[in-house]
Design a protein around this motif. Structure first.
Motif, PDB file in Angstrom:
ATOM      1  N   LYS A 148       7.224  32.957  19.989  1.00 15.28           N
ATOM      2  CA  LYS A 148       5.685  33.381  20.888  1.00 15.28           C
ATOM      3  C   LYS A 148       6.889  32.334  22.365  1.00 15.28           C
ATOM      4  O   LYS A 148       7.400  31.773  22.362  1.00 15.28           O
ATOM      5  N   PRO A 149       5.142  32.990  23.713  1.00 16.66           N
ATOM      6  CA  PRO A 149       6.339  31.693  24.543  1.00 16.66           C
ATOM      7  C   PRO A 149       5.919  30.498  24.470  1.00 16.66           C
ATOM      8  O   PRO A 149       5.358  29.956  23.488  1.00 16.66           O
ATOM      9  N   ARG A 150       6.693  29.563  25.241  1.00 18.46           N
ATOM     10  CA  ARG A 150       7.283  28.042  24.989  1.00 18.46           C
ATOM     11  C   ARG A 150       6.496  27.633  26.036  1.00 18.46           C
ATOM     12  O   ARG A 150       7.397  27.933  27.502  1.00 18.46           O
ATOM     13  N   CYS A 151       6.082  27.042  26.318  1.00 15.88           N
ATOM     14  CA  CYS A 151       5.632  26.340  27.440  1.00 15.88           C
ATOM     15  C   CYS A 151       6.414  25.263  28.111  1.00 15.88           C
ATOM     16  O   CYS A 151       7.307  24.259  27.037  1.00 15.88           O
ATOM     17  N   ILE A 152       7.054  25.338  29.040  1.00 15.65           N
ATOM     18  CA  ILE A 152       8.549  24.515  29.677  1.00 15.65           C
ATOM     19  C   ILE A 152       7.906  23.417  30.252  1.00 15.65           C
ATOM     20  O   ILE A 152       8.765  22.918  31.470  1.00 15.65           O
ATOM     21  N   THR A 153       6.802  23.500  31.110  1.00 19.79           N
ATOM     22  CA  THR A 153       6.401  22.278  32.272  1.00 19.79           C
ATOM     23  C   THR A 153       5.814  20.834  31.716  1.00 19.79           C
ATOM     24  O   THR A 153       4.903  21.233  30.258  1.00 19.79           O
ATOM     25  N   ARG A 154       5.821  20.084  31.852  1.00 16.80           N
ATOM     26  CA  ARG A 154       4.270  19.131  31.552  1.00 16.80           C
ATOM     27  C   ARG A 154       3.672  17.954  32.410  1.00 16.80           C
ATOM     28  O   ARG A 154       4.560  17.963  33.963  1.00 16.80           O
ATOM     29  N   ASP A 155       2.673  17.265  32.507  1.00 17.13           N
ATOM     30  CA  ASP A 155       1.765  16.598  33.041  1.00 17.13           C
ATOM     31  C   ASP A 155       2.179  15.406  33.514  1.00 17.13           C
ATOM     32  O   ASP A 155       2.545  14.397  32.395  1.00 17.13           O
ATOM     33  N   LEU A 156       3.955  15.476  33.419  1.00 18.72           N
ATOM     34  CA  LEU A 156       4.804  14.111  33.565  1.00 18.72           C
ATOM     35  C   LEU A 156       4.985  13.782  35.074  1.00 18.72           C
ATOM     36  O   LEU A 156       5.119  15.031  36.077  1.00 18.72           O
TER      37      LEU A 156
ATOM     38  N   VAL B  16     -10.381  18.414  25.884  1.00 21.79           N
ATOM     39  CA  VAL B  16      -9.651  18.966  26.092  1.00 21.79           C
ATOM     40  C   VAL B  16     -10.395  19.777  27.259  1.00 21.79           C
ATOM     41  O   VAL B  16     -11.724  19.686  27.561  1.00 21.79           O
ATOM     42  N   GLN B  17      -9.403  19.867  28.271  1.00 22.52           N
ATOM     43  CA  GLN B  17      -8.956  21.142  29.348  1.00 22.52           C
ATOM     44  C   GLN B  17      -8.325  21.431  29.819  1.00 22.52           C
ATOM     45  O   GLN B  17      -7.401  21.774  28.885  1.00 22.52           O
ATOM     46  N   SER B  18      -8.902  22.638  30.504  1.00 20.88           N
ATOM     47  CA  SER B  18      -7.343  23.462  30.933  1.00 20.88           C
ATOM     48  C   SER B  18      -6.648  23.394  32.263  1.00 20.88           C
ATOM     49  O   SER B  18      -7.302  22.014  32.798  1.00 20.88           O
TER      50      SER B  18
ATOM     51  N   THR C  45      -3.135  29.542  32.080  1.00 15.71           N
ATOM     52  CA  THR C  45      -3.783  28.435  31.677  1.00 15.71           C
ATOM     53  C   THR C  45      -3.771  28.180  30.334  1.00 15.71           C
ATOM     54  O   THR C  45      -4.414  29.121  29.557  1.00 15.71           O
ATOM     55  N   VAL C  46      -3.808  27.093  30.303  1.00 17.47           N
ATOM     56  CA  VAL C  46      -3.737  26.462  28.825  1.00 17.47           C
ATOM     57  C   VAL C  46      -4.607  24.876  28.713  1.00 17.47           C
ATOM     58  O   VAL C  46      -4.767  24.443  29.359  1.00 17.47           O
ATOM     59  N   GLU C  47      -5.240  25.285  27.316  1.00 18.43           N
ATOM     60  CA  GLU C  47      -6.084  23.772  27.268  1.00 18.43           C
ATOM     61  C   GLU C  47      -4.959  22.564  26.796  1.00 18.43           C
ATOM     62  O   GLU C  47      -4.267  22.896  25.978  1.00 18.43           O
TER      63      GLU C  47
ATOM     64  N   LEU D 255      -2.285  14.408  28.699  1.00 17.72           N
ATOM     65  CA  LEU D 255      -1.455  13.982  28.405  1.00 17.72           C
ATOM     66  C   LEU D 255      -0.433  14.699  27.624  1.00 17.72           C
ATOM     67  O   LEU D 255      -0.544  15.953  26.793  1.00 17.72           O
ATOM     68  N   ALA D 256       0.694  14.465  27.825  1.00 19.03           N
ATOM     69  CA  ALA D 256       2.116  14.852  27.884  1.00 19.03           C
ATOM     70  C   ALA D 256       2.093  14.706  25.803  1.00 19.03           C
ATOM     71  O   ALA D 256       1.453  13.730  25.442  1.00 19.03           O
ATOM     72  N   ASP D 257       3.002  15.795  25.152  1.00 20.94           N
ATOM     73  CA  ASP D 257       3.107  15.904  23.501  1.00 20.94           C
ATOM     74  C   ASP D 257       2.828  14.153  23.241  1.00 20.94           C
ATOM     75  O   ASP D 257       2.107  14.141  22.055  1.00 20.94           O
ATOM     76  N   ARG D 258       3.356  13.814  22.737  1.00 23.86           N
ATOM     77  CA  ARG D 258       3.949  12.467  22.593  1.00 23.86           C
ATOM     78  C   ARG D 258       3.102  11.361  23.180  1.00 23.86           C
ATOM     79  O   ARG D 258       3.222  10.696  22.490  1.00 23.86           O
ATOM     80  N   PHE D 259       2.096  11.209  24.089  1.00 22.07           N
ATOM     81  CA  PHE D 259       1.184  10.698  24.549  1.00 22.07           C
ATOM     82  C   PHE D 259      -0.340  10.390  23.214  1.00 22.07           C
ATOM     83  O   PHE D 259      -1.075  10.482  23.360  1.00 22.07           O
ATOM     84  N   VAL D 260       0.059  11.971  22.549  1.00 23.61           N
ATOM     85  CA  VAL D 260      -0.921  11.928  21.763  1.00 23.61           C
ATOM     86  C   VAL D 260      -0.524  11.217  19.683  1.00 23.61           C
ATOM     87  O   VAL D 260       0.419  12.538  19.670  1.00 23.61           O
TER      88      VAL D 260
END
Length: 897
Positions: free
Chosen positions: A488-496, A441-443, A380-382, A393-398
């Protein structure tokens, strides 16, 4: 520790900017001729002898030692500056100081040696918009570079006013009291002359630009040729065309062949959401194209592929901007990209895209294999969520302020200024890129690639791969810096919605992060090219993989994808040679489509400057070891001097002498010892060209072509065949030998040029009627490919002069704020007329391409594939119209009447 220095003076201590002088108990004065370090042949101060008995004798190493003792932390950017200071700045600066102090030279004779380095510092400071080299405060890099530059730049004559950022940086440091005290202690009011005793002991520097850019061949080079080298060159020359091996049979599709060298070449997949600018083109596709064309000339079994990277946030964002669906955006910009690369004559074997079923199939297979083997984590990530847009928001939407360097326009995945990868929640003052509201920020639940668990495998693979490979220094440095800091662990999924679906229960509403599956795009593009794709991508024993990119793509190609492939345990082919460029800037700033600054791929076609001229200049300034900058003034200079007056002048003269003096037939050649030495000299330069291109030093290899051309010009100038042809029988024979040898050098240059300027190369070969085998193979020896009696075709000029007013108009047009559509200037054609052989060859190509199009339409092939082949056909028809002297835009029906 013992610090040796001259006259009781040592160096700045970077921890406090305080100066260590003779009062320091560790400092020991030494004479200028004392050789403190026993294994150095020349005097060297300052020198730090450590308690272990080892020595540090470069200023940057000594300063780094004290810097670390002081407790300050170092970053990668500072280390990069220190390495640049030692390898690039010091040689240039030493030459400038030697010319000034020892030889008494002034002005540009001094500044010319170091101007390029000063410009690089200025551009770097301007680009990052910070007062110091590594950020908002002084660092070790500032102290070392200021200390090195001060003796020269204290004289305002050598601190160019146009380099305003450098000027401000230098003045800021020079006004600090510790720096002033240090300068006074060392130079003792003598200025730079205080260094005279030291500089007089140093060897005279060689030309800072190197031999490849001098106007004439160096006599020293000719003098070093051995009799054996000359004899070998003469033997190879005499063997001529018989030395050429048979041509490799063409394959379709191209597949690896057992027992041959199989070269797989990729360009970093360009984002489909925008038009590539000149920096994108030289960093990836053009550099790779040169190497692919060179590989084919070497008869290596070569597959060159690329395509558009179509998934991810960037596509969704562009779709919103243009009011289209993501698929419509991909379709639109894929065609734009393909057209641009076709105009630049990029020789892809296949140019694909990532929005295909094969991409989904292969990506999901690699993921499932990683998941099964325990290399995928759930956590679970913030994450930032925009309440106004009602979505995560995915990375490039910020966008927001970089937490590392303070850059105010950092993206949610990476900062364009300092280059560091970041998580969106780390941004200061974040904003939703769509509505500009402040997200909260949400989980949320995501999947991670367990890079720490794969780190050992990666280290072992790098240990086997890097020694003897052609990874560029920046690629090695970036990869090693990641490993040094610990993976370090690298996130490989996105909310898109727009991406490769995640095949795991509970993650149906997510897609894979574009940088997890974008590199898999190379595999899927190959799979769409041939169903035997695994012969390339699961065959590491037989395939050499070269990957070309800009340095910001290195972490994904050098860390993330190799870890994914190693963890999948499916015998994937991994990169053998990772070739990364630095950045190409535009004039004094950055390319910006929104501000109308810089030349983008679709605009280059409308400048009236032929594609091969663009190729030549971009490759001439290719940012191989450091950032470089496109300059309109320099483009004019290089076109008019290197192409028009050097290369074009020599090739045109050589061909014209054959036509004018010998009726279009290559004359008999009776080689003198001087001619034989020229053969050997050209052979050595040709071999240097091969050595450089084999190491993928593309820019330097181009210099070898220009050097051979200069040798040819000097050879003609010294022997004056236009005079000898009017003299005695012996003089006429001599004119024939000089002309025959010169036109053979021109033939050699046409083949060497092929990777760089393919259209010009083909034009020269058509004019000289070069035999087909000689056009397709380049050996390491200089051969006589145009023997006596060979008939050449019609010779015409290759290049046209660029005028100041034309270039000034283009500079203003692309300097910012220009209209979206500008009137097209008159097109400068590379060749005014073409011979009948060239026209016939183009007619044959048109017929062949027409058959391909008809066959594809009959088979009801994919419409994108048909469109690409139709575009090739139209381009060939345009070339044919130009060759026949007809306007390229003439209506189709006119040609038939």
């Amino acid at each position: 520790k013992k610090l040796f220095c001259r006259n009781g003076v040592s160096l700045c201590c970077p921890g406090s900017l305080e100066f260590l002088g003779s009062s320091d108990p560790a400092a020991q004065s030494t004479g200028i001729t004392d050789c403190v370090v026993p294994f150095l042949t020349r005097p060297k101060v300052p020198v730090l002898q450590l308690d272990s008995g080892n020595y540090l004798f470069s200023t940057s190493a000594i300063c780094r030692y004290f810097f670390l003792l002081s407790g300050w932390e170092q970053d990668d950017l500072t280390n990069q500056w220190l390495e640049w200071e030692a390898t690039e700045l010091q040689p240039a600066l030493s030459a400038a100081l030697y010319y000034l102090v020892v030889q008494g030279k002034k002005g540009e004779d001094v500044l010319g040696s170091v101007r390029r380095a000063l410009t690089y510092i200025d551009h770097s400071l301007s680009r990052q918009n910070c007062p110091f080299l590594a950020g908002e405060t002084e660092s070790l890099a500032d102290i070392v570079l200021w200390g090195a530059l001060y003796p020269l730049l204290q004289d305002p004559a050598y601190l160019p006013e146009e380099l305003s950022a450098l000027h401000s940086w230098f003045q800021t440091l020079s006004t600090q009291e510790p720096c002033q005290r240090a300068a006074e202690t060392v130079l003792k009011q003598q200025g730079v002359l205080a260094l005279r005793p030291y500089l007089q002991k140093q060897p005279q520097p060689s030309s800072p630009e190197g031999r490849a850019v001098t106007n004439e061949p160096e006599e020293e080079e000719l003098a070093t040729l051995s009799e054996e080298e000359i004899a070998m060159a003469v033997t190879a020359w005499e063997n001529g065309l018989e030395s050429l091996p048979p041509l490799r049979p063409q394959q379709n599709p191209v597949l690896p062949v057992t027992g041959e060298r199989n070269v797989l070449i990729t360009s970093a997949l360009p984002y489909v959401n925008n038009v590539p600018h000149l920096g994108n083109i030289i960093g990836c596709v053009l550099s790779a194209d040169v190497f692919a064309r060179y590989s084919r000339l070497r008869q290596w079994n070569t597959l060159y592929l690329c395509g558009t990277d179509e998934y991810g946030t960037a596509t969704e964002t562009k779709a919103m901007e243009e009011g289209l669906t993501p698929q419509e955006i991909c379709d639109k910009y894929h065609i734009i990209h393909a057209d641009i690369y076709r105009w630049f004559n990029i020789s892809f074997d296949t140019f694909g895209r990532t929005t295909t079923p094969q991409q989904t199939k292969i990506t999901q297979d690699i993921f499932q294999r990683l998941l099964t083997r325990g290399f995928v984590l759930q956590d679970t990530v913030e994450q930032l969520r925009c309440e106004h847009c009602a979505r995560f928001l995915a990375d490039r939407f910020v966008e927001g302020v970089c937490p590392f360097c303070g850059y105010e326009e950092a993206r949610g995945d990476q900062c364009d200024k300092c280059g560091k990868l970041i998580n969106a929640v780390e941004l200061k003052k974040p904003q939703c890129k769509v509505c500009r509201s402040c997200p909260v920020v949400q989980s949320t639940h995501h999947l991670f690639l367990d890079l720490p668990k794969l780190e050992k495998r990666l280290e072992e693979w790098l240990g086997r791969t890097l020694p003897g490979s052609d990874w560029t220094p920046n690629a090695r440095f970036i990869t090693r810096s990641w490993l040094r800091d610990g993976l370090k662990p690298r996130c490989i999924t996105r909310d898109l919605k727009w991406g490769t679906p995640v095949p795991l229960e509970g993650f149906e509403d997510k897609v894979f992060y574009v940088w997890f599956d974008a590199t898999i795009g190379y595999l899927s593009i190959t799979a769409n090219y041939t169903d035997q794709w695994e012969r390339w991508w699961k065959n590491p024993e037989q395939v050499d993989l070269y990957q070309f990119m800009a340095k910001d793509n290195v972490p994904f190609h050098g860390i993330v994808f190799p870890c994914s492939a190693l963890g999948a345990e499916d015998n994937y082919t991994l990169v053998s040679h990772l070739i990364a460029t630095e950045y190409l800037n535009y004039e004094d700033g950055k390319f910006s489509k929104s501000r109308g600054v810089g030349v983008f791929g679709d605009m280059a076609q409308d400048t009236g400057i032929p594609a091969d001229i663009w190729r030549f200049y971009l490759l001439y300034i290719r940012p191989e070891g450091q950032d470089s900058a496109f300059s309109w003034t320099d483009l004019l200079l290089k076109n008019n001097s290197e192409l028009l007056n050097n290369l074009g002048n020599f090739i045109n003269r050589a061909g014209m002498f054959v036509s004018k003096f010998f009726g279009g037939y290559v004359p008999e050649m009776v080689l003198t010892p001087d001619d034989q030495r020229l053969l050997a000299h050209v052979t050595l330069e040709l071999q240097r060209y091969h050595q450089l291109l084999e190491k993928v030093r593309i820019r330097d290899a181009l210099r070898s072509i220009l050097t051979i051309s200069r040798h040819g010009n000097q050879y003609i100038q010294v022997n004056e065949p236009w005079k000898r042809i009017k003299g005695s029988e012996a003089d006429r024979q001599r004119a024939g030998t000089v002309t025959g040898l010169a036109v053979n050098i021109a033939a050699l240059l046409s083949v060497m040029l092929q990777p760089y300027m393919p259209t010009v190369s083909a034009t020269i070969q058509a004019q000289l009627q070069l035999p087909p085998p000689a056009c397709s193979i380049l050996l390491t020896n200089f051969l006589c490919t145009l023997p006596a009696g060979h008939q050449i075709g019609t010779v015409s000029p290759l290049f046209q002069k660029l005028e100041n007013d034309q270039i000034e108009s283009l500079r203003q047009r692309f300097g910012g704020g220009q209209a979206k559509t500008s009137p097209k200037p008159a097109v400068i054609e590379t060749v005014t007329t073409a011979g009948p052989q060239q026209i016939q060859a183009l007619m044959d190509e048109v017929t062949k391409q027409g058959n391909i199009v008809r066959e594809l339409k009959a088979q009801k092939a994919d419409k994108n594939q048909v469109a690409a082949e139709v575009a090739k056909l139209l381009d060939l028809k345009k070339q044919l119209a130009v060759a026949e002297g007809k306007p390229p835009e003439a209506p189709k029906g006119k040609k038939k009447k």
